[in-house]
Scaffold this motif. Structure first.
Motif, mmCIF file in Angstrom:
data_model
loop_
_atom_site.group_PDB
_atom_site.id
_atom_site.type_symbol
_atom_site.label_atom_id
_atom_site.label_comp_id
_atom_site.label_asym_id
_atom_site.label_seq_id
_atom_site.Cartn_x
_atom_site.Cartn_y
_atom_site.Cartn_z
ATOM 1 N N GLY A 1 0.826 -1.199 0.000
ATOM 2 C CA GLY A 1 0.000 0.000 0.000
ATOM 3 C C GLY A 1 0.862 1.252 0.000
ATOM 4 N N SER A 2 0.223 2.395 0.054
ATOM 5 C CA SER A 2 0.936 3.671 0.072
ATOM 6 C C SER A 2 0.129 4.671 0.891
ATOM 7 C CB SER A 2 1.136 4.186 -1.357
ATOM 8 O OG SER A 2 1.783 5.434 -1.362
ATOM 9 N N PHE A 3 0.827 5.399 1.773
ATOM 10 C CA PHE A 3 0.144 6.359 2.635
ATOM 11 C C PHE A 3 0.937 7.658 2.708
ATOM 12 C CE2 PHE A 3 -2.148 2.783 4.708
ATOM 13 C CZ PHE A 3 -3.420 3.329 4.728
ATOM 14 N N LEU A 4 0.212 8.759 2.724
ATOM 15 C CA LEU A 4 0.791 10.022 3.146
ATOM 16 C C LEU A 4 0.817 9.989 4.669
ATOM 17 C CD1 LEU A 4 1.715 12.990 2.746
ATOM 18 C CD2 LEU A 4 -0.710 13.623 2.859
ATOM 19 N N VAL A 5 2.004 10.143 5.267
ATOM 20 C CA VAL A 5 2.160 10.064 6.720
ATOM 21 C C VAL A 5 2.667 11.411 7.224
ATOM 22 C CG1 VAL A 5 3.260 8.848 8.625
ATOM 23 C CG2 VAL A 5 2.696 7.609 6.522
ATOM 24 N N ARG A 6 1.987 11.931 8.265
ATOM 25 C CA ARG A 6 2.361 13.232 8.814
ATOM 26 C C ARG A 6 2.525 13.168 10.322
ATOM 27 N NH1 ARG A 6 -2.378 16.891 7.138
ATOM 28 N NH2 ARG A 6 -3.483 14.907 7.099
ATOM 29 N N LYS A 7 3.496 13.919 10.784
ATOM 30 C CA LYS A 7 3.660 14.160 12.229
ATOM 31 C C LYS A 7 4.170 15.583 12.375
ATOM 32 C CE LYS A 7 5.911 12.684 16.484
ATOM 33 N NZ LYS A 7 6.396 14.033 16.844
ATOM 34 N N GLY A 8 3.275 16.457 12.742
ATOM 35 C CA GLY A 8 3.648 17.866 12.802
ATOM 36 C C GLY A 8 4.005 18.367 11.418
ATOM 37 N N ILE A 46 6.535 17.204 9.770
ATOM 38 C CA ILE A 46 7.182 16.103 9.042
ATOM 39 C C ILE A 46 6.133 15.364 8.219
ATOM 40 C CG2 ILE A 46 8.518 13.976 9.258
ATOM 41 C CD1 ILE A 46 9.439 14.947 12.003
ATOM 42 N N LYS A 47 6.386 15.208 6.919
ATOM 43 C CA LYS A 47 5.452 14.457 6.085
ATOM 44 C C LYS A 47 6.220 13.706 4.988
ATOM 45 C CE LYS A 47 4.358 18.656 3.437
ATOM 46 N NZ LYS A 47 3.289 19.570 3.002
ATOM 47 N N PHE A 48 5.846 12.453 4.820
ATOM 48 C CA PHE A 48 6.449 11.606 3.800
ATOM 49 C C PHE A 48 5.356 10.782 3.123
ATOM 50 C CE2 PHE A 48 10.004 12.228 6.736
ATOM 51 C CZ PHE A 48 11.035 12.532 5.861
ATOM 52 N N LYS A 97 12.976 6.224 13.713
ATOM 53 C CA LYS A 97 13.968 7.283 13.901
ATOM 54 C C LYS A 97 13.597 8.500 13.048
ATOM 55 C CE LYS A 97 18.276 8.457 15.281
ATOM 56 N NZ LYS A 97 18.743 8.481 16.681
ATOM 57 N N LYS A 98 13.081 8.261 11.853
ATOM 58 C CA LYS A 98 12.736 9.344 10.934
ATOM 59 C C LYS A 98 11.652 10.244 11.502
ATOM 60 C CE LYS A 98 10.618 8.135 7.098
ATOM 61 N NZ LYS A 98 10.420 7.574 5.733
ATOM 62 N N TYR A 99 10.667 9.641 12.172
ATOM 63 C CA TYR A 99 9.528 10.424 12.670
ATOM 64 C C TYR A 99 9.694 10.885 14.123
ATOM 65 C CZ TYR A 99 6.868 9.135 8.508
ATOM 66 O OH TYR A 99 6.441 8.983 7.220
ATOM 67 N N LEU A 144 0.565 8.890 14.452
ATOM 68 C CA LEU A 144 0.897 9.422 13.137
ATOM 69 C C LEU A 144 -0.407 9.590 12.363
ATOM 70 C CD1 LEU A 144 3.976 7.197 12.128
ATOM 71 C CD2 LEU A 144 4.029 9.573 12.887
ATOM 72 N N LEU A 145 -0.480 10.631 11.525
ATOM 73 C CA LEU A 145 -1.679 10.887 10.729
ATOM 74 C C LEU A 145 -1.499 10.271 9.346
ATOM 75 C CD1 LEU A 145 -2.358 14.616 11.691
ATOM 76 C CD2 LEU A 145 -3.261 12.527 12.747
ATOM 77 N N LEU A 146 -2.458 9.425 8.931
ATOM 78 C CA LEU A 146 -2.375 8.723 7.660
ATOM 79 C C LEU A 146 -3.329 9.321 6.635
ATOM 80 C CD1 LEU A 146 -2.306 4.968 8.810
ATOM 81 C CD2 LEU A 146 -0.408 6.589 8.618
ATOM 82 N N SER A 147 -2.878 9.356 5.388
ATOM 83 C CA SER A 147 -3.630 9.801 4.214
ATOM 84 C C SER A 147 -4.018 11.273 4.324
ATOM 85 C CB SER A 147 -4.884 8.930 4.000
ATOM 86 O OG SER A 147 -5.898 9.283 4.902
ATOM 87 N N GLY A 148 -4.644 11.762 3.252
ATOM 88 C CA GLY A 148 -5.040 13.170 3.237
ATOM 89 C C GLY A 148 -6.105 13.480 4.263
ATOM 90 N N ASP A 149 -6.822 12.457 4.741
ATOM 91 C CA ASP A 149 -7.865 12.679 5.748
ATOM 92 C C ASP A 149 -7.304 12.833 7.150
ATOM 93 O OD1 ASP A 149 -9.731 12.410 3.733
ATOM 94 O OD2 ASP A 149 -9.924 10.244 4.038
ATOM 95 N N GLY A 150 -6.032 12.530 7.324
ATOM 96 C CA GLY A 150 -5.414 12.665 8.641
ATOM 97 C C GLY A 150 -5.930 11.661 9.651
#
Length: 793
Positions: A100-107, A109-111, A154-156, A167-173
């Motif tokens: 799968g693939s997810f937009l992942v955000r923490k503050g 930081i987003k990948f 370590k990255k996040y 961690l917030l996943l996808s565009g819906d957070g």
């Protein structure tokens, strides 16, 4: 006694520095190459071997028989796994994984985590991925629970404890809870991911009811059998299981399934089904053979160089025999010198292997080794191999040297036997036969790779930039915003581009007889601009057009391979025929010329295209070559203004498509480099024999020069015999190389021919290499002052 042996050995090695250097260098290079290949082969054979229960783990795979074809797939229906666990007590655990693939955000930081895995909570029961923090039994039990490898954690989170954090996943957070941290997944694992999300997130939240869908394929399923369970016996029970559980589904869809069990440890090298990562057992065999050949060449080289010095040491042997040295002691002395040389070469090869390990990893495209000292278990093997090579390679020179008759050699009339000459010539012929075979093989590998790089693929991939919008709601606005940028020629949107893979769709297409024929067809969702943007050619009918309002819901375009599948003799016959596919019905409006949307290792498959705006996430942008840099910067600015919540990333289609051939390109580079090493070592062996022959004919050369022979005639005289050996080697090597490389080419659906010029080039190269090697020693001998060679008798 040992001290005396070593003292004499070092004295002789130092006295003959050039020969000692050539011997050590040849052995060092040969042993280093052999050890590096050994580590590569060992790494390839070690895939998934770190799982302690690996002998009980099997991958469940499916053959799907339709009225049109049989599809051999590595995935299963989503419903198979839970049903098998319920029906078969001999199955200890079942787990599924899916990419799968997810937009992942923490503050801030987003990948975009493209290498995300969905996995059942039983993942850690089946596989040995070491959990550092969290409970392996419950880590993937709940929805939106995630497990991170150390590197991702370590990255996040840096050095902070990630357990329990969100961690917030996808565009819906969507808030996802970190429930575990595992050690970074080993390189030699087929199951890899930068983030692992609980499978229940997929089956109960993103796609409810997936566990009950017997006709929906997409999960990779692994079974852990109980100790003592026969996989063959279980496999025989699976047809009845399918009939009981999915008989109705199969009958209604006219798609019949057959299940097989593949041993987990065999999947990487032996499975012929699609996998994220797949090795080649043929390549393992080829490189193993190359390692043996290189070591054999190095040993032959050692024997020839050592024997070449026998004339110089003949009088030494004679004197030592006169003063009472026994034959056995002399033989032991020479074997000791041989072993000493090999041990010196061993030390140098350890250092050289450690130095070149990073370069070797780059060539291999993976971290095969962290250095020779990172594979400590190899060192004793290397040491024993060095001693064995020394004993074996030194035995023949030891027997020859210790057998000299003192009366003969002290008079200066020593000559070698016909058998000895034939043996040395035979060894050099074998060396060059191997080298010529490698030259031919290298040229054929290069020719095939060049054929694949330059073949007309049927679509335009040059200067095409691909941006993955991940289905963002503003994707069409982003595409439209690019149209007025300077340097942008055209754009399109689609679900797939060549080389990216595409889903198989249950389809019913009207065949030649007028019946709806069921088939599983590759499907591209595209927009109206896709066909012209990629330069695809129409062979019948028309492309999608905005002038036809029904094209958005009732039109299909297919390729020539699909036309043939349904029995039409020409593309024109398919125009206007009915189709049903994934809830849509309509007619075929056009046929495009076949293009290679998959690797050239596969034949072109039947392909369908439909207009489906909601299914397109890839934006393809054709740019002017001279304005690429400026266009990319402008595209990023547009992205940040239209889709600010996602990181901007892109790739060039030509580079992306060519990634399919990475394994072959690495094979090409590795093969070329080891072939060069083999040829280099062979030249040292030929140099040794040329040196030996020249020493034997020193007085003859002196007499010829006194009688008026020119340097050229003497060089020709000394070179002629060696070129005859190369001719013989070429005759031996050519059919063997042809047979082996013809077998290798069979793995490509589209392949080059083995042309006669390849053998001509190989012959020319081998003759040139041999002549340059021999002429070095021949010219030196021809320029020697004849007075020096004739003054003693």
């Amino acid at each position: 006694m040992l001290k005396n042996y070593l003292k004499i050995a070092f004295r002789n090695l130092w006295k003959h520095k050039v020969f000692s250097f050539l011997n050590v260098m040849g052995l060092t290079v040969g042993m280093s190459a052999c050890f590096l290949i050994f580590m590569y082969v060992s790494f390839e054979l070690s895939y998934d071997a770190f799982h302690t229960k690996g002998d009980r783990i099997y991958r469940l795979v499916t053959d799907i028989k339709t009225p049109s074809e049989t599809i051999n797939t590595s995935v299963t229906s989503w419903a198979f796994a839970p049903a098998i666990k319920a029906d078969f007590p001999e199955v200890e655990a079942v787990t599924r994984v899916s990419s799968g693939s997810f937009l992942v955000r923490k503050g801030d930081i987003k990948f975009q985590e493209d290498k995300t895995l969905f996995a059942d909570s039983t993942l850690f029961k089946v596989f040995d991925f070491k959990m550092i923090a969290g409970d392996p039994k419950t880590a993937l039990k709940d929805q939106l629970s995630i497990v991170l490898p150390q590197k991702t954690a370590k990255k996040y989170f840096g050095d902070a404890d990630p357990i329990g954090q969100t961690l917030l996943l996808s565009g819906d957070g969507l808030p996802a809870k970190v429930t575990g941290v595992i050690e970074d997944i080993p390189e030699n694992s087929q199951i890899k991911g930068e983030m692992i999300v609980s499978m229940v997130s997929m089956t109960q939240r993103f796609n409810k009811g997936l566990d009950d869908q017997w006709g929906n394929f997409g999960a990779i399923t692994y079974l852990l059998l109980k100790p003592g369970t026969s996989a063959t016996a279980l496999e025989k029970k699976l047809p009845a299981f399918l009939q009981n559980r999915a008989g109705k589904t199969m009958k209604e869809s006219q798609m019949y399934y057959k299940l097989f069990l593949e041993p987990m440890r065999d999947v990487y090298l032996h499975s012929t089904r699609d996998s994220e990562e797949r090795g080649s057992m043929n390549n393992v065999y080829i490189f193993s053979a190359v390692a043996v050949f290189i070591l054999l060449i190095a040993c032959i080289n050692f024997i020839n160089l050592t024997t070449a010095r026998s004339v110089e040491r003949a009088k030494e042997v004679g004197v030592r025999k006169v003063v009472g040295a026994r034959k056995s002691l002399l033989a032991t002395q020479f074997i000791a010198e041989s072993v000493l040389l090999c041990l010196i070469a061993f030390v140098f090869s350890v250092v050289l292997s450690a130095v070149v390990a990073p370069l070797f990893n780059d060539l291999a495209g993976k971290t095969v080794t962290t250095g020779i000292f990172g594979n400590v278990a190899f060192l004793p093997v290397m040491f024993l191999a060095a001693v064995l090579i020394g004993v074996l390679a030194g035995s023949y020179p030891a027997v020859v040297l210790s057998s000299f008759e003192p009366v003969v050699v002290l008079k200066g009339r020593f000559t070698t036997s016909v058998k000895g000459i034939l043996l040395r010539k035979g060894l050099v012929t074998l060396q060059f036969a191997i080298s010529i075979a490698l030259i031919i093989a290298t040229i054929i590998v290069y020719t095939q790779m060049n054929f694949m790089r330059n073949r007309d693929l049927g679509f335009n991939k040059e200067q095409m930039v691909i941006v993955n919008t991940e289905g963002d709601p503003n994707k069409e606005s982003f595409r439209q915003s690019l149209m007025n940028l300077a340097g942008v020629k055209s754009t399109s949107a689609s679900s797939s581009v060549p080389g990216s893979g595409n889903p198989g769709a249950y389809s019913e297409i009207e065949n030649k007889s007028g019946d709806l024929q069921i088939a599983n067809l590759d499907l591209y969702f595209v927009d109206f601009d896709y066909i012209p943007n990629f330069g695809l050619k129409m062979v019948a009918g028309r492309p999608f057009s905005r002038e036809f309002g029904t094209d958005t819901t009732q039109a299909m375009v297919m390729n020539e391979a699909a036309v043939k599948l349904f029995g039409y003799s020409s593309p024109e016959q398919a125009i206007g025929r009915r189709f049903r596919q994934w809830g849509r019905e309509g007619k075929i409006v056009g046929v495009i010329k076949d293009f290679h949307f998959r690797s050239l290792q596969e034949t072109i498959k039947p392909l369908t295209m439909r207009i489906e705006p909601n299914g397109t996430q890839l934006v393809a942008v054709k740019v002017e070559g001279s304005k690429v840099r400026g266009v990319l910067a402008a595209m990023e600015d547009k992205w940040k203004s239209v889709i600010p919540n996602r990181p901007f990333s892109y790739y060039f289609l030509d580079e992306f498509f060519d990634r399919q051939y990475r394994a072959e390109e690495r094979f090409e580079k590795l093969f070329f480099n080891f072939a060069v090493l083999a040829i280099f070592i062979s030249c040292l062996g030929l140099l040794g024999l040329a040196s030996y022959s020249t020493m034997q004919r020193t007085k003859e050369i002196g007499v010829r020069k006194v009688m008026g022979a020119s340097v050229g005639s003497i060089v020709g005289l000394l070179s002629r015999d060696f070129l005859k050996l190369v001719v013989l080697a070429f005759v031996i090597a050519s059919p063997i190389a042809y047979y082996g490389m013809n077998k290798w080419l069979q793995s490509f659906a589209y392949r080059t021919d083995i042309y006669l010029w390849i053998f001509a080039v190989a012959a020319g190269l081998s003759f040139a290499i041999a002549f340059l090697t021999v002429s070095f020693q021949s010219i030196k001998a021809a320029l020697m002052n004849p007075v020096k060679s004739l003054r003693s008798e």
